[in-house]
Design a protein around this motif. Structure first.
Motif, PDB file in Angstrom:
ATOM      1  N   GLU A   2       0.805  -1.216   0.000  1.00  0.00           N
ATOM      2  CA  GLU A   2       0.000   0.000   0.000  1.00  0.00           C
ATOM      3  C   GLU A   2       0.839   1.267   0.000  1.00  0.00           C
ATOM      4  O   GLU A   2       0.324   2.350  -0.266  1.00  0.00           O
ATOM      5  CB  GLU A   2      -0.912  -0.004   1.235  1.00  0.00           C
ATOM      6  N   PRO A 233      11.342  -8.137  -4.452  1.00  0.00           N
ATOM      7  CA  PRO A 233      10.290  -9.119  -4.734  1.00  0.00           C
ATOM      8  C   PRO A 233      10.587 -10.007  -5.932  1.00  0.00           C
ATOM      9  O   PRO A 233       9.944 -11.045  -6.103  1.00  0.00           O
ATOM     10  CB  PRO A 233       9.048  -8.251  -4.975  1.00  0.00           C
ATOM     11  N   GLU A 240       6.410 -18.867  -2.975  1.00  0.00           N
ATOM     12  CA  GLU A 240       6.630 -17.754  -2.053  1.00  0.00           C
ATOM     13  C   GLU A 240       5.661 -16.606  -2.331  1.00  0.00           C
ATOM     14  O   GLU A 240       5.140 -15.975  -1.403  1.00  0.00           O
ATOM     15  CB  GLU A 240       8.077 -17.286  -2.150  1.00  0.00           C
ATOM     16  N   GLN A 241       5.396 -16.339  -3.588  1.00  0.00           N
ATOM     17  CA  GLN A 241       4.429 -15.302  -3.939  1.00  0.00           C
ATOM     18  C   GLN A 241       3.044 -15.660  -3.409  1.00  0.00           C
ATOM     19  O   GLN A 241       2.332 -14.813  -2.851  1.00  0.00           O
ATOM     20  CB  GLN A 241       4.371 -15.124  -5.457  1.00  0.00           C
ATOM     21  N   GLU A 242       2.661 -16.919  -3.583  1.00  0.00           N
ATOM     22  CA  GLU A 242       1.339 -17.363  -3.125  1.00  0.00           C
ATOM     23  C   GLU A 242       1.211 -17.229  -1.609  1.00  0.00           C
ATOM     24  O   GLU A 242       0.204 -16.736  -1.090  1.00  0.00           O
ATOM     25  CB  GLU A 242       1.105 -18.809  -3.553  1.00  0.00           C
ATOM     26  N   LEU A 244       2.965 -15.274   0.415  1.00  0.00           N
ATOM     27  CA  LEU A 244       3.003 -13.869   0.829  1.00  0.00           C
ATOM     28  C   LEU A 244       1.672 -13.182   0.549  1.00  0.00           C
ATOM     29  O   LEU A 244       1.190 -12.381   1.369  1.00  0.00           O
ATOM     30  CB  LEU A 244       4.147 -13.154   0.114  1.00  0.00           C
ATOM     31  N   ARG A 245       1.064 -13.485  -0.578  1.00  0.00           N
ATOM     32  CA  ARG A 245      -0.256 -12.908  -0.875  1.00  0.00           C
ATOM     33  C   ARG A 245      -1.291 -13.358   0.159  1.00  0.00           C
ATOM     34  O   ARG A 245      -2.106 -12.562   0.633  1.00  0.00           O
ATOM     35  CB  ARG A 245      -0.710 -13.317  -2.278  1.00  0.00           C
ATOM     36  N   ALA A 246      -1.268 -14.650   0.496  1.00  0.00           N
ATOM     37  CA  ALA A 246      -2.264 -15.189   1.424  1.00  0.00           C
ATOM     38  C   ALA A 246      -2.116 -14.587   2.822  1.00  0.00           C
ATOM     39  O   ALA A 246      -3.103 -14.193   3.450  1.00  0.00           O
ATOM     40  CB  ALA A 246      -2.153 -16.709   1.478  1.00  0.00           C
ATOM     41  N   THR A 248      -0.608 -11.761   3.647  1.00  0.00           N
ATOM     42  CA  THR A 248      -0.897 -10.329   3.570  1.00  0.00           C
ATOM     43  C   THR A 248      -2.402 -10.083   3.552  1.00  0.00           C
ATOM     44  O   THR A 248      -2.910  -9.183   4.233  1.00  0.00           O
ATOM     45  CB  THR A 248      -0.244  -9.701   2.335  1.00  0.00           C
ATOM     46  N   ALA A 249      -3.135 -10.887   2.771  1.00  0.00           N
ATOM     47  CA  ALA A 249      -4.594 -10.744   2.719  1.00  0.00           C
ATOM     48  C   ALA A 249      -5.208 -11.027   4.091  1.00  0.00           C
ATOM     49  O   ALA A 249      -6.139 -10.327   4.523  1.00  0.00           O
ATOM     50  CB  ALA A 249      -5.176 -11.686   1.672  1.00  0.00           C
ATOM     51  N   LYS A 252      -4.515  -7.951   6.333  1.00  0.00           N
ATOM     52  CA  LYS A 252      -5.370  -6.815   6.003  1.00  0.00           C
ATOM     53  C   LYS A 252      -6.789  -7.029   6.516  1.00  0.00           C
ATOM     54  O   LYS A 252      -7.448  -6.089   6.970  1.00  0.00           O
ATOM     55  CB  LYS A 252      -5.386  -6.588   4.488  1.00  0.00           C
TER      56      LYS A 252
END
Length: 370
Positions: A2, A233, A240-242, A244-246, A248-249, A252
């Motif tokens: 953000e 990144p 790792e992307q998956e 980190l997205r999970a 982070t979501a 939030k």
């Protein structure tokens, strides 16, 4: 993400840490069109823009030091720290200079965040130095009320009630090693709520320890506090992307109540486990972070007892990251299969056992009052 924060190196001739502190003018070699195009790009990506300053410091190799050597705090022959001296914040001319240079950047750019650093100890204790720093911060807060400030001082070198009353965020340590952070955050919870405690997901190989830690452990440790990312990144692989997205979501979705929650440090029978319970103000929900900092000397996990629940109420508890649990030949642990309902009395008096796991991992248990 953000917000994008531009760190050290954006100002005139700052190619390493030996020069240019206090000059605070955008380097035309690096940004020939100023910071505007970068800020526009960041905002087009849906992020806000922040910038790094170290306002109270000066390098001997800087235009300002050459013009005003008398502005430096301490003797001329002092031992430098990180190739720099401190400015004498008791001097009105110094305070005016710092304000004017910072205001010139903030007035001409859409910036809503300052990372305010302080990377050396003072040559001598001086209360006037502190009062001068507070005066500059107060003046900036009045002139730019929309700008948030993070206090950083080689990590957590300046965290106290005086600075907390003037800033929105603090930085506990320059180590992004999740194992070290797990312990640091546990101790800092005696003093600091999650809302003001910055914690970032660092790179796969930590720059301060050389330790390589899994992305899930790094992400969940950061999600215990005010989460951020501090890495390239491009190093992240698909898994790792998956992850980190999970994470982070999840953060939030939960941060609003977590920022007002009480952080309750839990006693654990296993010294390898560092655990805390974040309890919502109204008691309706909680989350337990149980980090395994080392190899356990115990043959099986011991029960983890919770605290400050309603003993007569019933709670549904579930293991948020149960898909990460290693398979064992002894059968499935009940939390690996789905939610469990227990009374508050049972959770506080008997507790619950977590599945076995490897060192340098984190279990995340969510609880909801029924």
């Amino acid at each position: 993400a953000e917000r994008f924060v531009l760190d050290d190196g954006w100002f005139r001739k700052r190619d390493d840490d030996t020069s240019s502190l206090s000059d605070w003018e955008v380097d035309p070699r690096k940004y020939p069109d100023g910071l505007g195009p970068l800020i526009d790009h960041v905002q087009a990506c849906g992020m806000r823009f922040g910038i790094w300053f170290e306002p109270e410091m000066i390098n001997p190799d800087s235009n300002i030091h050459r013009m005003h050597p008398d502005w430096a705090l301490g003797p001329d022959d002092q031992i430098l720290g990180r190739q720099q001296k401190a400015l004498n914040m008791a001097l009105p001319d110094v305070r005016d200079f710092i304000f004017d240079r910072m205001a010139a950047i903030l007035e001409t750019h859409d910036i809503d965040y300052i990372k305010w650093d302080h990377n050396r100890v003072l040559p001598m204790p001086d209360a006037a130095q502190t009062r001068g720093s507070y005066a500059v911060i107060d003046r900036l807060r009045t002139a730019f009320p929309h700008v948030e400030i993070e206090s950083c001082a080689s990590g957590g070198g300046r965290i106290d009630f005086g600075i907390l009353s003037r800033t929105q965020r603090v930085w506990l340590s320059d180590s992004n090693d999740a194992l070290e952070r797990l312990k640091i955050q546990q101790n800092a919870a005696l003093f600091l709520p999650a809302a003001v405690t910055g914690s970032h997901v660092g790179p796969r190989r930590c720059h301060t320890s050389g330790r390589i830690l899994d992305i899930e452990f790094r992400a969940w440790v950061a999600a215990q506090r005010h989460m951020g990312f501090e890495m390239d990144p491009r190093e992240l692989d698909a898994r790792e992307q998956e992850v980190l997205r999970a994470v982070t979501a999840w953060w939030k979705a939960n941060r609003d109540w977590m920022f007002n929650a009480d952080i309750l440090r839990l006693d654990t029978a296993d010294p390898a486990v560092i655990a805390e319970q974040q309890l919502a103000v109204d008691g309706s929900r909680f989350v337990v972070f149980a980090g395994k900092a080392a190899t356990s000397a115990q043959i099986a996990p011991r029960p983890l007892r919770l605290t400050r629940l309603d003993p007569s109420a019933r709670y549904s508890i579930s293991l948020r990251n149960r898909t990460s649990a290693p398979a064992l030949s002894r059968g499935d642990h009940i939390l690996k299969s789905g939610p469990v309902t227990l009374s508050g009395a049972a959770l506080m008096q008997s507790g619950f056992s977590l599945p076995w796991n490897f060192p340098e991992t984190m279990w995340v248990v969510e609880g909801e009052k029924l």
